[in-house]
Design a protein around this motif. Structure first.
Motif, PDB file in Angstrom:
ATOM      1  N   UNK A   1       0.787  -1.224   0.000  1.00 36.52           N
ATOM      2  CA  UNK A   1       0.000   0.000   0.000  1.00 36.52           C
ATOM      3  C   UNK A   1       0.822   1.279   0.000  1.00 36.52           C
ATOM      4  N   UNK A   2       1.978   1.294   0.654  1.00 30.69           N
ATOM      5  CA  UNK A   2       2.696   2.565   0.721  1.00 30.69           C
ATOM      6  C   UNK A   2       3.168   3.050  -0.647  1.00 30.69           C
ATOM      7  N   UNK A   3       3.608   2.171  -1.570  1.00 29.45           N
ATOM      8  CA  UNK A   3       3.947   2.703  -2.904  1.00 29.45           C
ATOM      9  C   UNK A   3       2.722   3.261  -3.634  1.00 29.45           C
ATOM     10  N   UNK A   4       1.575   2.610  -3.439  1.00 30.51           N
ATOM     11  CA  UNK A   4       0.351   3.125  -4.057  1.00 30.51           C
ATOM     12  C   UNK A   4      -0.017   4.486  -3.474  1.00 30.51           C
ATOM     13  N   UNK A   5       0.109   4.619  -2.173  1.00 31.42           N
ATOM     14  CA  UNK A   5      -0.188   5.896  -1.528  1.00 31.42           C
ATOM     15  C   UNK A   5       0.799   6.978  -1.982  1.00 31.42           C
ATOM     16  N   UNK A   6       2.062   6.619  -2.104  1.00 29.96           N
ATOM     17  CA  UNK A   6       3.065   7.581  -2.567  1.00 29.96           C
ATOM     18  C   UNK A   6       2.776   7.996  -4.011  1.00 29.96           C
ATOM     19  N   UNK A   7       2.408   7.050  -4.845  1.00 34.35           N
ATOM     20  CA  UNK A   7       2.063   7.356  -6.229  1.00 34.35           C
ATOM     21  C   UNK A   7       0.844   8.257  -6.309  1.00 34.35           C
ATOM     22  N   UNK A   8      -0.157   7.980  -5.496  1.00 34.26           N
ATOM     23  CA  UNK A   8      -1.355   8.818  -5.475  1.00 34.26           C
ATOM     24  C   UNK A   8      -1.013  10.228  -5.005  1.00 34.26           C
ATOM     25  N   UNK A   9      -0.124  10.331  -4.029  1.00 37.36           N
ATOM     26  CA  UNK A   9       0.289  11.646  -3.541  1.00 37.36           C
ATOM     27  C   UNK A   9       0.994  12.435  -4.644  1.00 37.36           C
ATOM     28  N   UNK A  10       1.835  11.772  -5.433  1.00 36.02           N
ATOM     29  CA  UNK A  10       2.529  12.445  -6.534  1.00 36.02           C
ATOM     30  C   UNK A  10       1.529  12.911  -7.583  1.00 36.02           C
ATOM     31  N   UNK A  11       0.546  12.080  -7.881  1.00 38.31           N
ATOM     32  CA  UNK A  11      -0.476  12.458  -8.865  1.00 38.31           C
ATOM     33  C   UNK A  11      -1.263  13.663  -8.378  1.00 38.31           C
ATOM     34  N   UNK A  12      -1.677  13.647  -7.113  1.00 43.43           N
ATOM     35  CA  UNK A  12      -2.432  14.771  -6.558  1.00 43.43           C
ATOM     36  C   UNK A  12      -1.577  16.031  -6.559  1.00 43.43           C
ATOM     37  N   UNK A  13      -0.327  15.900  -6.148  1.00 40.49           N
ATOM     38  CA  UNK A  13       0.580  17.052  -6.124  1.00 40.49           C
ATOM     39  C   UNK A  13       0.746  17.639  -7.515  1.00 40.49           C
ATOM     40  N   UNK A  14       0.944  16.792  -8.530  1.00 39.30           N
ATOM     41  CA  UNK A  14       1.148  17.305  -9.879  1.00 39.30           C
ATOM     42  C   UNK A  14      -0.120  17.959 -10.427  1.00 39.30           C
ATOM     43  N   UNK A  15      -1.289  17.439 -10.073  1.00 39.63           N
ATOM     44  CA  UNK A  15      -2.543  18.052 -10.531  1.00 39.63           C
ATOM     45  C   UNK A  15      -2.756  19.408  -9.855  1.00 39.63           C
ATOM     46  N   UNK A  16      -2.434  19.509  -8.585  1.00 39.76           N
ATOM     47  CA  UNK A  16      -2.545  20.791  -7.881  1.00 39.76           C
ATOM     48  C   UNK A  16      -1.574  21.799  -8.477  1.00 39.76           C
ATOM     49  N   UNK A  17      -0.366  21.351  -8.780  1.00 44.70           N
ATOM     50  CA  UNK A  17       0.635  22.228  -9.376  1.00 44.70           C
ATOM     51  C   UNK A  17       0.200  22.683 -10.767  1.00 44.70           C
ATOM     52  N   UNK A  18      -0.356  21.778 -11.555  1.00 42.77           N
ATOM     53  CA  UNK A  18      -0.827  22.140 -12.891  1.00 42.77           C
ATOM     54  C   UNK A  18      -1.986  23.128 -12.815  1.00 42.77           C
TER      55      UNK A  18
END
Length: 92
Positions: free
Chosen positions: A18-35
Motif C-alpha cells: 500500500x505505501x507505494x500506491x499511496x506515494x504514487x497517489x500523492x505524486x499524482x495529486x501534487x502534480x494536478x494541484x501544481x498544474x
C-alpha cells in the motif's frame, strides 16, 4: 491464507503493497494541484496583458506616428527630417 498466518504478517504485506500506491497517489495529486496553479497563474497573466492591451488601444495615436503609419501603408519610404546632431559629452 491459512490459520498459521498472523496478523503481523498480513499487516507487513499490506504495508509493503500500500505505501507505494499511496506515494504514487500523492505524486499524482501534487502534480494536478501544481498544474492547476500554473493554469490559474497563466490565466491571470493573460488577463493582465489583455487589460494592458485594451488600455493601450484606447489611447489616441500621436499625430507623428499616424503619419508614419499612413506613409508605410502607402508603400513609400518615410522622408528623413534634418535634425541637428546632439553633442555627446566624452567625460560622462
Amino acid at each position: 491464507m491459512g490459520a498459521s498466518t498472523s496478523f503481523l504478517q498480513v499487516a507487513t504485506v499490506g504495508n509493503a503493497l500500500l505505501w507505494p500506491l499511496a506515494a504514487g497517489a500523492a505524486v499524482v495529486v501534487w502534480s494536478k494541484v501544481r498544474a492547476a496553479a500554473h493554469v490559474r497563474r497563466t490565466a491571470e497573466a493573460e488577463n493582465r496583458m489583455r487589460t494592458a492591451y485594451r488600455a493601450l488601444e484606447a489611447r489616441p495615436v500621436p499625430p507623428r506616428l499616424a503619419r508614419v503609419v499612413d506613409t508605410l501603408d502607402e508603400g513609400e519610404a518615410p522622408a528623413a527630417q534634418s535634425r541637428p546632431e546632439r553633442e555627446t559629452s566624452a567625460g560622462s
